[in-house]
Design an enzyme around this catalytic site. Structure first.
Site, PDB file in Angstrom:
ATOM      1  N   ASP A 296      93.165   8.248 -46.720  1.00 48.82           N
ATOM      2  CA  ASP A 296      92.479   7.658 -47.875  1.00 48.82           C
ATOM      3  C   ASP A 296      91.258   6.843 -47.464  1.00 48.82           C
ATOM      4  O   ASP A 296      90.389   6.558 -48.295  1.00 48.82           O
ATOM      5  CB  ASP A 296      93.441   6.764 -48.674  1.00 48.82           C
ATOM      6  CG  ASP A 296      94.237   7.544 -49.707  1.00 48.82           C
ATOM      7  OD1 ASP A 296      93.963   8.753 -49.885  1.00 48.82           O
ATOM      8  OD2 ASP A 296      95.140   6.968 -50.333  1.00 48.82           O
ATOM      9  N   LYS A 394      90.240   3.265 -61.986  1.00 50.48           N
ATOM     10  CA  LYS A 394      91.503   3.888 -61.566  1.00 50.48           C
ATOM     11  C   LYS A 394      92.314   2.945 -60.695  1.00 50.48           C
ATOM     12  O   LYS A 394      93.541   2.869 -60.810  1.00 50.48           O
ATOM     13  CB  LYS A 394      91.203   5.193 -60.819  1.00 50.48           C
ATOM     14  CG  LYS A 394      92.427   5.963 -60.339  1.00 50.48           C
ATOM     15  CD  LYS A 394      92.002   7.248 -59.662  1.00 50.48           C
ATOM     16  CE  LYS A 394      93.180   7.991 -59.067  1.00 50.48           C
ATOM     17  NZ  LYS A 394      94.081   8.577 -60.071  1.00 50.48           N
TER      18      LYS A 394
END
Length: 411
Positions: A296, A394
């Site tokens: 990530d 998000k």
């Protein structure tokens, strides 16, 4: 010395919501992440009949070890992968018909390894349109448990969903994994299950999950290490210094290891008992790094790579192609827009040193991590803009404001 208050971890908040819903009693979550993904997860729990009480700093969840309180529900998972993958597993432990759908972006992301494993365990479910993708209907009658084989080579979330489900089955689970990425995320799951009263055993590639359920608790959510990576990288890039409290020795999240990448590139790093500090030294060295376990943060490194003194090659990150977007190609496309030479392969990206152009619009692909990563390019390339800056909601709705404050503080 700027101190940055990072919001709570998305990964930990999602797991904590599942565990709280499954536990016997009322669980209090302290400093959970408030973002589109986690609000969507909480909303999904409410649709399934769980009570979720919210204050600014805590969420309280009334657990139901027997599964959802309703026998029929429609759940919209928004863009949230944890919501879309964890909640069907939770619903399978109940009794009823539960329909799950998601955004167009999430519909594109793969679900088949998880649903195949659930079917192998006797769960009746069907993909309503495209096999292996949402929308999905689960006709739940509880889960007996037993042995199952899982391929978690695309996402560790498949394994986490089964691990979390295990204590709710009648026999427990023996999960044999044939491939696995992002191992530190599985370690987060195991540690959190332990905090809720379940100890998972390990026999080689097999995870042994006992039945018996979870116990409610009060659980504090640590700051999001993936989000912290943008602020740590900013310090390394600018020669400034950034401290993030709440992330230190013993942190659950493997993505804190990104600071070791910055250390290899020349930054000074201090990891204390309850905080981590990164200080830039005016030098960024090129390197070759395997980021399979911290993928990530691959876009974070890609965004600062042009400013290194030599090439930066990131390897073993094939799974980043099935995230919110194909992150390998998204990074490559935006770096090329900035005038930087870059090459990609099936599971790697190599970025040459260069001077990014000013006044470039970054293509976000609706991916929060692309926007937050390439915000750093604007530190040395004025006039950077984004086609969808708001997609950061998000995971970090206040990112742009927080990043602007850091930029001003560092100068």
């Amino acid at each position: 010395m700027p101190v940055v208050d990072i919001p709570g971890s998305k990964s930990i908040t999602a797991r904590a919501l599942f565990l709280a819903a499954a536990a016997d009693g009322v669980t209090t979550l302290v400093r959970p992440l408030r973002s589109d993904d986690t609000e969507g997860f909480a909303e999904g729990l409410v649709r399934l009949g769980y009570r979720v009480g919210r204050t600014p700093d805590t969420w309280q969840v009334d657990g139901r070890p027997e599964g959802p309180a309703v026998t029929e529900a429609d759940v919209y998972c928004r863009d949230g992968a944890t919501t879309a993958r964890f909640l069907p597993a939770l619903a399978a432990a109940g009794h009823g018909t539960y329909r799950f759908d998601a955004s167009a972006q999430m519909r594109r992301r793969p679900l088949l390894p998880l649903t195949r494993a659930l079917r192998d365990l006797g769960v009746k479910l069907r993909h309503e349109e495209k096999e292996g993708h949402h929308p999905l209907t689960v006709e739940a009658a509880g889960v007996e448990g037993g042995e199952v084989t899982l391929d978690a080579g695309l996402s560790s979330q498949y394994l986490t969903a089964l691990l979390l489900l295990g204590p709710l089955t009648r026999q427990g689970l023996r999960i044999t994994v044939t491939d696995l990425v992002s191992v530190p995320y599985v370690e987060i799951t195991l540690a959190m299950m332990r905090a809720f009263g379940v100890e998972v055993g390990r026999e080689g590639d097999t995870f042994v999950v006992p039945p018996g359920g979870y116990r409610a608790t009060t659980y504090a959510i640590e700051p999001d290490a993936s989000t912290a990576s943008y602020f740590f990288a900013t310090a390394a890039l600018t020669g400034g210094e950034v401290t993030v409290p709440g992330l230190g020795e013993g942190a659950l999240q493997g993505d804190l290891a990104f600071v070791d990448v910055l250390r290899r590139m020349g930054a000074h790093v201090e990891i204390g008992a309850d905080r981590t500090t990164v200080r830039g030294t005016g030098e960024l060295r090129g390197l070759t790094v395997n980021m399979r376990d911290i993928s990530d943060t691959m876009p974070t490194l890609a965004a600062i790579a042009p400013y290194a003194s030599g090439p930066v090659r990131i390897e073993d990150v094939a799974n980043t192609r099935v995230k919110e977007c194909d992150r390998l190609e998204a990074c490559a496309e935006n770096l090329r827009r900035l005038g930087v030479a870059v090459e990609t392969g099936p599971d790697w990206i190599e970025i040459q040193p260069g001077t990014p152009a000013s006044g470039v619009e970054i293509k976000s692909y609706g991916d929060h991590r692309i926007v937050m990563s390439f915000a750093m390019a604007g530190l040395r390339a004025p006039g950077i803009s984004f086609d969808d800056p708001g997609c950061v909601r998000k995971t970090f709705p206040g990112f742009h404001e927080e990043f602007a404050e850091l930029r001003a503080a560092i100068g």
